[in-house]
Every structure is written in structure tokens, then in C-alpha cells.
Design a protein around this motif. Sequence first.
Motif, PDB file in Angstrom:
ATOM      1  N   PRO A 405       0.715  -1.161   0.025  1.00 43.79           N
ATOM      2  CA  PRO A 405      -0.012   0.138  -0.077  1.00 43.79           C
ATOM      3  C   PRO A 405       0.907   1.110   0.051  1.00 43.79           C
ATOM      4  CG  PRO A 405      -0.752  -1.565   1.447  1.00 43.79           C
ATOM      5  CD  PRO A 405       0.314  -2.137   1.022  1.00 43.79           C
ATOM      6  N   LEU A 406       1.881   1.232   0.626  1.00 41.21           N
ATOM      7  CA  LEU A 406       2.830   2.516   0.859  1.00 41.21           C
ATOM      8  C   LEU A 406       3.446   2.654  -0.590  1.00 41.21           C
ATOM      9  CD1 LEU A 406       3.864   4.808   2.623  1.00 41.21           C
ATOM     10  CD2 LEU A 406       5.697   3.184   3.403  1.00 41.21           C
ATOM     11  N   VAL A 407       3.939   1.852  -1.185  1.00 48.52           N
ATOM     12  CA  VAL A 407       4.698   2.002  -2.370  1.00 48.52           C
ATOM     13  C   VAL A 407       3.921   2.484  -3.362  1.00 48.52           C
ATOM     14  CG1 VAL A 407       6.061   0.916  -3.952  1.00 48.52           C
ATOM     15  CG2 VAL A 407       6.610   0.477  -1.584  1.00 48.52           C
ATOM     16  N   LEU A 408       2.655   1.873  -3.566  1.00 51.02           N
ATOM     17  CA  LEU A 408       1.663   2.064  -4.791  1.00 51.02           C
ATOM     18  C   LEU A 408       1.056   3.457  -4.467  1.00 51.02           C
ATOM     19  CD1 LEU A 408       0.005  -1.209  -5.300  1.00 51.02           C
ATOM     20  CD2 LEU A 408       2.048  -0.351  -5.988  1.00 51.02           C
ATOM     21  N   ARG A 409       0.938   3.587  -3.346  1.00 58.27           N
ATOM     22  CA  ARG A 409       0.350   5.187  -2.968  1.00 58.27           C
ATOM     23  C   ARG A 409       1.187   6.177  -3.387  1.00 58.27           C
ATOM     24  NH1 ARG A 409      -1.881   3.742   3.149  1.00 58.27           N
ATOM     25  NH2 ARG A 409      -3.503   2.360   2.549  1.00 58.27           N
ATOM     26  N   LEU A 411       3.442   5.978  -5.631  1.00 54.80           N
ATOM     27  CA  LEU A 411       3.717   5.971  -7.058  1.00 54.80           C
ATOM     28  C   LEU A 411       2.651   6.628  -7.632  1.00 54.80           C
ATOM     29  CD1 LEU A 411       4.693   2.567  -7.992  1.00 54.80           C
ATOM     30  CD2 LEU A 411       5.980   4.651  -8.640  1.00 54.80           C
ATOM     31  N   LEU A 412       1.163   6.591  -7.450  1.00 55.00           N
ATOM     32  CA  LEU A 412       0.160   7.436  -7.829  1.00 55.00           C
ATOM     33  C   LEU A 412      -0.170   8.869  -7.052  1.00 55.00           C
ATOM     34  CD1 LEU A 412      -2.483   4.266  -7.577  1.00 55.00           C
ATOM     35  CD2 LEU A 412      -0.977   5.114  -9.563  1.00 55.00           C
ATOM     36  N   GLY A 413       0.311   8.888  -6.088  1.00 54.00           N
ATOM     37  CA  GLY A 413       0.416  10.452  -5.599  1.00 54.00           C
ATOM     38  C   GLY A 413      -1.174  10.492  -5.051  1.00 54.00           C
ATOM     39  N   PRO A 414      -1.611  11.945  -4.723  1.00 53.85           N
ATOM     40  CA  PRO A 414      -2.752  12.282  -4.358  1.00 53.85           C
ATOM     41  C   PRO A 414      -4.268  11.611  -5.020  1.00 53.85           C
ATOM     42  CG  PRO A 414      -1.588  14.103  -4.637  1.00 53.85           C
ATOM     43  CD  PRO A 414      -0.702  13.167  -5.370  1.00 53.85           C
ATOM     44  N   GLY A 415      -4.968  11.061  -4.256  1.00 57.49           N
ATOM     45  CA  GLY A 415      -6.018  10.401  -4.870  1.00 57.49           C
ATOM     46  C   GLY A 415      -5.909   8.740  -5.164  1.00 57.49           C
ATOM     47  N   ALA A 416      -4.807   8.390  -4.691  1.00 58.53           N
ATOM     48  CA  ALA A 416      -4.515   7.037  -4.765  1.00 58.53           C
ATOM     49  C   ALA A 416      -5.387   6.191  -3.994  1.00 58.53           C
ATOM     50  CB  ALA A 416      -3.006   6.527  -4.226  1.00 58.53           C
ATOM     51  N   GLN A 417      -5.865   6.352  -3.083  1.00 51.38           N
ATOM     52  CA  GLN A 417      -6.784   5.476  -2.322  1.00 51.38           C
ATOM     53  C   GLN A 417      -8.235   5.223  -3.402  1.00 51.38           C
ATOM     54  OE1 GLN A 417      -5.403   4.153   0.581  1.00 51.38           O
ATOM     55  NE2 GLN A 417      -7.328   4.641   1.621  1.00 51.38           N
ATOM     56  N   ASP A 418      -8.429   6.174  -3.930  1.00 54.88           N
ATOM     57  CA  ASP A 418      -9.742   6.321  -5.014  1.00 54.88           C
ATOM     58  C   ASP A 418      -9.409   5.420  -6.047  1.00 54.88           C
ATOM     59  OD1 ASP A 418     -11.147   7.813  -3.040  1.00 54.88           O
ATOM     60  OD2 ASP A 418     -10.695   9.471  -4.040  1.00 54.88           O
ATOM     61  N   LEU A 419      -8.266   5.151  -6.247  1.00 56.79           N
ATOM     62  CA  LEU A 419      -7.852   4.225  -7.717  1.00 56.79           C
ATOM     63  C   LEU A 419      -7.678   2.678  -7.033  1.00 56.79           C
ATOM     64  CD1 LEU A 419      -5.704   6.929  -9.369  1.00 56.79           C
ATOM     65  CD2 LEU A 419      -7.943   6.379  -9.822  1.00 56.79           C
ATOM     66  N   LEU A 420      -6.971   2.476  -6.325  1.00 58.48           N
ATOM     67  CA  LEU A 420      -6.605   1.166  -5.955  1.00 58.48           C
ATOM     68  C   LEU A 420      -7.583   0.259  -5.392  1.00 58.48           C
ATOM     69  CD1 LEU A 420      -3.199   1.983  -4.086  1.00 58.48           C
ATOM     70  CD2 LEU A 420      -3.621   1.138  -6.357  1.00 58.48           C
TER      71      LEU A 420
END
Length: 510
Positions: A405-409, A411-420
Motif C-alpha cells: 500500500p505505501l509503495v503504490l500510494r 507512485l500514484l500520488g494524491p487520490g491513490a486511495q480512490d484508484l486502488l
Amino acid sequence: AHATRSARRRMSQAVRMCEAMRLGPASGAVAALASAALVAELSAGGGAAAIFFEGRQALPLPDRLALYIAALVLPLALATAVWSLRRGRQRQDGKSAVAAVSEPCTGTVAGQSRAGSSCSSRPSPVGRRLFPGTSSRWVASSQFGRLAQLLSLTEEEASCLEHRVKAVHAALWEDQGCRRSMEARPSSVGESETSGGSSSSSSSFGSGSNGAMEPQLHEPIDDYVVARFLLAAKNDQTKATNNLKNYVAWRQGLPGVVSPPDGWLNSAAILLPFEDRYGRPVVVIRARFLSSGDSDLFEQGFCATLDAVIGHLLSRRARGDALENNPLDQYIVWIDTSGAGMRNFSLPFVKTMQRLATMRYAERVAKMYILFPGVFVRGLWRTVKGLLLERTQKNIQMVAEGEVPLVLRDLLGPGAQDLLPPELGGVARPWPSPEEALTLEDKAGTLAANAWRLLGAAPSWDVALQPQDPASAISGLAPEGRAAARSRAARNGHCTKCWDWLAHLLQMRV
């Protein structure tokens, strides 16, 4: 005497085998096979005789040690023979590929190599599927240092980059097949026109200086594309030129974009859902849904996915987005290994991906993240790591389960929670399994679906669902999707058409 005669017989067999494989009798594979056969006969014959007549314990210590050493050397010699055969065959394949691209192009790739897929020469059923028209980007002489830095070149390689890029362009321009679909590199690129190390040609693609250019069957062959092919060819100017000629001829033979086959989409194993914070599309490989099957189907599907990546990036550039954080038009890969095992691993698929990354989609992968690596995956990585280049090793990162979760967030930046999806630490809707995937977005990801529709490569069953027509929710799906929809509706006790229409309407609103 028996061991010597048998070893000579095996040596002659090895020579005939290598000659049949066009490796030549002087190949190192012959010596490896001969030595393996000799060691096998001497150790097996002599060791069996010694054990049979005198017994292992009755042997003197030196003879016993010699027997143990022979038993250890035999597997090593056999492994060396197998490695030599594979190495020789790979070299032969490379020679065949170079010979193939040297033949004239007549609309299809002449002399296609043995690894060519059905999509390599198959005519398009719907005419030409074109990439968005974009202009070439030329690098000024003073900016080649920045391009070399992006490619992570050494000082020696960087000093020759400009000369090699211009030489490859000149060689491509002399080829009549390539000249029809590319622009000539300007003799000089003005510093005042340079922005961020690149300069866009004033003429749009399709109206170049030669006046007879074809529609854009591929991305513009500009300085950035040539530099990537040079890097993939290990700065071999001749090999990079041949690979580019082969690539242009392959595009002309399709012609244009590769369409995704239904068998590939139904597996839902590879998704293209979104970009990262640097504007690089994210290719998600769900390894547990891969199966060792048709290599041609895998190649066509993988090429279609990468064409969706290229089409998405070119469409952004056509709209005026400079993509300053992704000048090489690269993508990143997430390999989700959770639930995967030996049944999902296929060596031919790996070789296909490696070949495509060298000869067609050169240096497109910016970085690869292996998620949830288990014991099997880590052991496999330790085995192949030493065979890879140092640059390639740096581009592959193992991400443990607690770090995903930390690495992917990041990478995606703000709004990662809504994409993953929840399995990757987000709150978005879970990615459907192959049995649950109904729409093109479910089977391939949102970016891929939109790109294929833009390129005219979407499957025929991909139709827009109209709220006033409930039957379209099922009639627009593939046969497998319709069967799965009816099955779920029957289990839930609802009317099939209305229930599926409502489900799709809710999904579109979300």
C-alpha cells in the motif's frame, strides 16, 4: 573400451544434431555435448563396474573420491550442454531476424522469424487502425546530454549518442519502405525552437517534406524512438537500424494498431487502469490468471495492450500535453503474484515479452514492481538476477506484502486511495475476476478500453449501453459474458435483462 566407443558415438550424434540445428560443427555446443557424453560414459560405466565388482566400501579412498567427483561433474556437464544448445539457438534466431528485416517490404513482413505471431501478417478486418497524428520531436545538439541522462547512459555512450541517432535516421530515410511513413530528420535543429530538449516539427504527420507520407500507422520515428531502440540494441547501430526497419514493416503489414483477441480479453489477466503521478500508464499483470497456453494468442494480446499504451500517450500529445515527466513515453508494470504458482509461469511467454521489448516496443518499461513475492518468486528472482544487466536489475523492485500500500500510494500520488482496489490498499471497486468481467473496462482496464475505442481497435461486441434499451446490457457482451450474466441473474432470482441493465447503470454512475 566400451566407454570410449560409446563416447565417440555420442560425439558423432552431437555433431549431426548441431548441424541439423545450423549451429555448425565448430560450435561450443559440440564440445559441451561431447564432454558431457564422455563424462557420462566414463563415470557411469566405470563407477558401476567398480561398485559391482569391488563394492563401494572396498574401494580405496582416492578411487572413492574420484567416483564422487564424477557423480558431481556429470550434472554440471549436462547443464553446460543444455545451456550451450540454447545459446546457439538464440544466436541463430538473431541471425534469422536480421536476415528477415533485410528483405524488401511488400506490405507484409517478408521472411518472418519463427516467433512471429498470427497478428504479424494477418490483414485487418476493419481497415487501417491508425494512431493519433502527432509531430516528431527532434533534439538539439546541446540537449543530447539530457537525453543520455534519461537513458542512464555512461559517459562513453553519451558522447556517441548524437552521431548514432543521426546515422540511424539517415539509414532509415534511405529505405523506401520506411520513407513512406516517417519524416526526415532536419539537418539542424534550432536552439530557439528547443523546449525541454525537444523540438516539434512544424509539419504534422502525413504532410511531410516528401509529400507522399502514409497515415500514421505507428508513432513518429523521432530522436526519442531511435534513442530507445539504440539502448535496447546495446548501442549497436546496425542492430537498432534493422530492428526499426522490421518494426515499420510490421506496422505496414498489419496495418496499424493490433486489436485485442477475445481469448486474451476473457482471461482478464492484464489490465491498464490508470496512470501514475508521472504520467506513465500502469500495466497490472495478475499472474494468477495467466495460463501457459497459445503463445500466438499471448503475443497478439500483449501487443494490443502495449498499443493501447502508445495510443493513450499519443492522444495526450495530440491534445497538446507535453508529458514533461514522461518524455520517453514509457509505462510501469505491477506484477501481482498473489495466488500464483508454477502453473502460471510460462518460459515461452517470458521469452516473447523479452523479444518484443527489444525488437518492437524498445525500452518502453520504466520500472517493474513485483508485488506480494512468495518463496517461489523470490527463489526464481535470485536465479535469474545474475543473468540480467545491472541497469535491468535496478528497474525491477520486489515489494513485500506489508509495503505494497505505501509503495503504490507513493507512485500514484494524491487520490491513490480512490484508484486502488481493496486488495492493494485502496477503497475503489475491486477489479473483477475473469468470471465476473463483463465490459471492456472490466476485462482490460479503463485506459485500454478508451484507447482501443479511439484507435478503432475495440472488439465488435463493445457497444455503448443505452439506459432505454435494457437488452443491450447483455446483447453487447461477448458470449462468455452473456452466459456469466444469465448465470448470476438466475442465482439471484432476478430478470436477466433488467437486472444486468441496472447493474451496468450503477457501475457507470460509480
